[in-house]
Design an enzyme around this catalytic site. Structure first.
Site, mmCIF file in Angstrom:
data_model
loop_
_atom_site.group_PDB
_atom_site.id
_atom_site.type_symbol
_atom_site.label_atom_id
_atom_site.label_comp_id
_atom_site.label_asym_id
_atom_site.label_seq_id
_atom_site.Cartn_x
_atom_site.Cartn_y
_atom_site.Cartn_z
ATOM 1 N N LYS A 206 -14.109 18.746 49.750
ATOM 2 C CA LYS A 206 -12.898 18.253 49.082
ATOM 3 C C LYS A 206 -12.153 17.276 49.970
ATOM 4 O O LYS A 206 -11.568 16.314 49.481
ATOM 5 C CB LYS A 206 -12.013 19.435 48.678
ATOM 6 C CG LYS A 206 -12.726 20.327 47.673
ATOM 7 C CD LYS A 206 -12.017 21.622 47.402
ATOM 8 C CE LYS A 206 -12.936 22.604 46.689
ATOM 9 N NZ LYS A 206 -13.822 23.361 47.615
ATOM 10 N N ASP B 77 -4.073 27.873 62.578
ATOM 11 C CA ASP B 77 -3.906 28.815 61.477
ATOM 12 C C ASP B 77 -2.931 28.168 60.497
ATOM 13 O O ASP B 77 -1.791 27.870 60.842
ATOM 14 C CB ASP B 77 -3.342 30.143 62.012
ATOM 15 C CG ASP B 77 -3.274 31.204 60.909
ATOM 16 O OD1 ASP B 77 -3.088 30.834 59.730
ATOM 17 O OD2 ASP B 77 -3.410 32.389 61.236
ATOM 18 N N CYS C 275 -7.274 24.110 54.394
ATOM 19 C CA CYS C 275 -8.499 24.879 54.658
ATOM 20 C C CYS C 275 -9.654 23.947 54.333
ATOM 21 O O CYS C 275 -10.200 23.979 53.239
ATOM 22 C CB CYS C 275 -8.553 26.112 53.765
ATOM 23 S SG CYS C 275 -7.082 27.145 53.844
ATOM 24 N N ALA C 276 -10.013 23.121 55.271
ATOM 25 C CA ALA C 276 -10.788 21.924 54.931
ATOM 26 C C ALA C 276 -12.299 22.052 55.122
ATOM 27 O O ALA C 276 -13.064 21.364 54.461
ATOM 28 C CB ALA C 276 -10.285 20.733 55.748
ATOM 29 N N PRO D 85 -16.188 23.060 55.020
ATOM 30 C CA PRO D 85 -16.891 21.942 55.667
ATOM 31 C C PRO D 85 -16.592 20.556 55.090
ATOM 32 O O PRO D 85 -17.268 19.605 55.452
ATOM 33 C CB PRO D 85 -18.370 22.297 55.439
ATOM 34 C CG PRO D 85 -18.355 22.996 54.116
ATOM 35 C CD PRO D 85 -17.053 23.755 54.065
ATOM 36 N N GLY D 86 -15.609 20.443 54.225
ATOM 37 C CA GLY D 86 -15.112 19.102 53.947
ATOM 38 C C GLY D 86 -15.506 18.431 52.647
ATOM 39 O O GLY D 86 -15.284 17.240 52.482
ATOM 40 N N ASP E 52 -7.203 25.042 49.507
ATOM 41 C CA ASP E 52 -8.463 25.531 48.933
ATOM 42 C C ASP E 52 -8.783 26.799 49.724
ATOM 43 O O ASP E 52 -9.522 26.768 50.704
ATOM 44 C CB ASP E 52 -9.546 24.459 49.093
ATOM 45 C CG ASP E 52 -10.851 24.862 48.422
ATOM 46 O OD1 ASP E 52 -10.785 25.378 47.294
ATOM 47 O OD2 ASP E 52 -11.920 24.648 49.027
ATOM 48 N N ASP F 238 -8.675 23.493 59.735
ATOM 49 C CA ASP F 238 -9.342 24.780 59.483
ATOM 50 C C ASP F 238 -9.152 25.628 60.727
ATOM 51 O O ASP F 238 -9.105 25.090 61.836
ATOM 52 C CB ASP F 238 -10.836 24.580 59.194
ATOM 53 C CG ASP F 238 -11.421 25.724 58.372
ATOM 54 O OD1 ASP F 238 -11.597 25.561 57.160
ATOM 55 O OD2 ASP F 238 -11.713 26.796 58.966
ATOM 56 N N CYS G 188 -12.408 29.967 44.639
ATOM 57 C CA CYS G 188 -13.630 30.104 43.860
ATOM 58 C C CYS G 188 -13.825 31.567 43.495
ATOM 59 O O CYS G 188 -14.897 32.135 43.668
ATOM 60 C CB CYS G 188 -14.828 29.532 44.610
ATOM 61 S SG CYS G 188 -15.010 30.140 46.280
#
Ligand SMILES: C[S@@+](CC[C@H](N)C(=O)[O-])C[C@H]1O[C@@H](n2cnc3c(N)ncnc32)[C@H](O)[C@@H]1O
Lengths: 312, 184
Positions: free
Chosen positions: A112, A157, A106-107, A109-110, A185, A130, A238
């Site tokens: 990490k 997905d 789940c990258a 906007p990047g 993430d 993503d 988060c």
């Protein structure tokens, strides 16, 4: 409904917790060592008169005194990336090596993803995925600005991620059949981002927590399946909700060949262990190896991060 | 790393001799291996950076080169089976298949640290203007016209800023809108 009260029984100091959640978040940047060393980046900020404080747990993570980083030369050169302080944890926990094959499920906007590329010295194969095509353009933009060239961007997905684009089941020597490491993430109810987005909780419902927990379980399971035995998977959110954190880990270690492993948070960065009981549910005692981060501990957003090893 | 296989992608059954704008295809190593008409070769790309900007050929030793869309060339830091479908593969380094090849801002920042040719040095104000995306008179340049690397002295070294198009005494900034900033 404001859900933060739910967590009062979990925190050591309820008042400090709630009042930290009300304060805005400091502006933080991470130095991108693909393009500059921490020393040079700091010297460039000094030269522009931008005030900052080096965090006491990482020399390349800097808290700015005031404005965002966008309008400085070191930012333009791609030496800096605006990234919330606590969000630097998962990539450090995943700890990828140069040359490895790493999946960021789940990258976008990047933040990490680009930190992972940096830790890999921009070598190997980093797959940033993503399911939201719109958000992928932000991922690409950030990666290119930071000079990342080891990134493959995919739009799937993550729950039923296919390795077909990488030649799975062919005998080509360059085929990617499994990952060395994977980061999940996960999409979440974002309770921990209340300091950044004061309206983050306006639409919070228990139903949403349960439905997003289903997605999280699906993505984490796929990450374990697609990672080689002995490989590492990191799960992070988060949010504070145990339904999206410990419960998801509990499910994964029950259903898939993996176990939680110990990971020490950086020195001077305070975290507390995962919890084993919540609203009548009991979780595998191993989930205590996970890290909970509350906003009042390190003056950051809220966070959750756990490291798993794939066993078969 | 050598790109010794050609750009064909047998797996998806499309015609290998055509350029498919939606797909990443590996650049052939040399002209002998070219299958798709007009596709630049790896050799040509490496030579172009060396001849035009003095970028050492070994800069690219770890990268494979790919084309997606008409002439958009990407450099990827590893090797892979022709990976499709994917949305991105490394970094876009240049636009080929046109008379004057155009390097990208991000490629110049990332790979032109050692460029020795067609590099124009900007002073503080000129650099600020350039990053705002403005065109400016630059009479002192007496080198080639066309796409130049714009650079400045920064933190004790030379740092590439982006790509300028020099024509008739004027340096036009090609810094993309999304990267323009007012740094003054
Ligand atoms: C917490 S954000 C990721 C932040 C990112 N890792 C970073 O550091 O910048 C979660 C992401 O998961 C994506 N997402 C949600 N459901 C997904 C799914 N089923 N498969 C893949 N990605 C998904 C969302 O589009 C969102 O971009």
């Amino acid at each position: 409904m404001n859900p933060l009260g739910r967590y009062a029984p979990l925190v050591d100091d309820e008042e400090a917790f709630l009042s930290a959640c009300d304060r805005p978040l400091p502006s933080v940047v991470r130095v991108n060592t693909i393009k500059a060393t921490a020393e040079r980046a700091r010297s460039a900020l000094d030269a522009e008169g931008v005030g900052y404080e080096v965090t006491d747990w990482h020399p390349g993570i800097l808290k700015l005194d005031e404005r965002g980083p966008g309008t400085t030369w070191p930012y333009f050169h791609g030496w800096l990336h605006g990234q919330e302080e606590v969000s630097a944890l998962p990539a450090l926990a995943l700890d990828p090596e140069p040359g490895e094959v790493v999946w960021d499920a789940c990258a976008a906007p990047g933040s990490k993803t680009t930190q992972l590329a940096d830790l890999m010295d921009d070598t190997g194969i980093l797959i940033g995925n993503d399911n939201n095509l719109g958000r992928l353009s932000a991922l690409r933009h950030n990666a290119e600005r930071l000079g990342v060239s080891n990134l493959v961007v995919t739009n799937q997905d993550a729950r039923n991620y296919s390795l077909k684009p990488f030649g799975e089941d062919t005998d080509d020597p360059q085929t990617v059949g499994a990952f060395d490491r994977a980061l999940v993430d996960a999409p979440c109810s974002c309770e921990g981002t209340i300091r950044k987005n004061p309206d983050a909780l306006d639409r919070w419902t228990m139903d949403h927590v349960h439905s997003v927990a289903g997605i999280q379980k699906g993505i984490l399971r796929r990450a374990v399946q697609a990672t080689r035995p002995g490989g590492t998977v990191v799960y992070s959110t988060c949010t504070f909700a145990p339904e999206e954190n410990e419960a998801v880990l509990d499910h994964a270690i029950e259903e898939e060949d993996c176990e939680l492993v110990e990971w020490d948070a950086p020195e001077n960065f305070e975290t507390v262990p995962g919890i084993t009981e919540w609203e009548g549910e009991e979780y595998d005692p191993a989930v205590e190896l996970a890290h909970r981060v509350y906003p009042h501990h390190n003056d950051t957003g809220g966070f959750f991060c756990a490291k798993l090893e794939v066993t078969a | 790393m050598s790109d010794d296989r050609n750009g064909a992608n047998e797996a998806n059954g499309t015609d290998e001799r055509e350029n498919d704008g939606q797909r990443f295809d590996r650049l052939p190593a040399t002209a002998d291996e070219r299958v798709v008409a007009g596709r630049p070769t790896r050799e040509e790309v490496v030579e172009w950076w060396a001849e035009r900007y003095g970028v050492p050929p070994e800069t690219w030793d770890g990268h494979t080169f790919w084309e997606k869309g008409k002439g958009k060339i990407w450099a990827f830091a590893g090797d892979l089976v022709s990976p499709n479908p994917v949305e991105g593969l490394g970094l876009r380094i240049l636009r080929a298949r046109q008379e004057h090849w155009k390097p990208s801002t991000n490629a110049v920042q990332r790979f032109c640290g050692e460029a020795t040719k067609n590099v124009v040095f900007l002073d503080g104000e000129e650099a600020d203007r350039f990053v705002r995306g403005e065109d400016q008179e630059l009479e002192r340049w007496d080198g080639d016209w066309g796409y130049l690397v714009a650079a400045h002295e920064f933190e004790g070294a030379r740092e590439s800023i982006g790509v300028g198009l020099y024509l008739h005494g004027e340096l036009r900034s090609t810094v993309p809108k999304g990267r323009q900033e007012d740094l003054s």
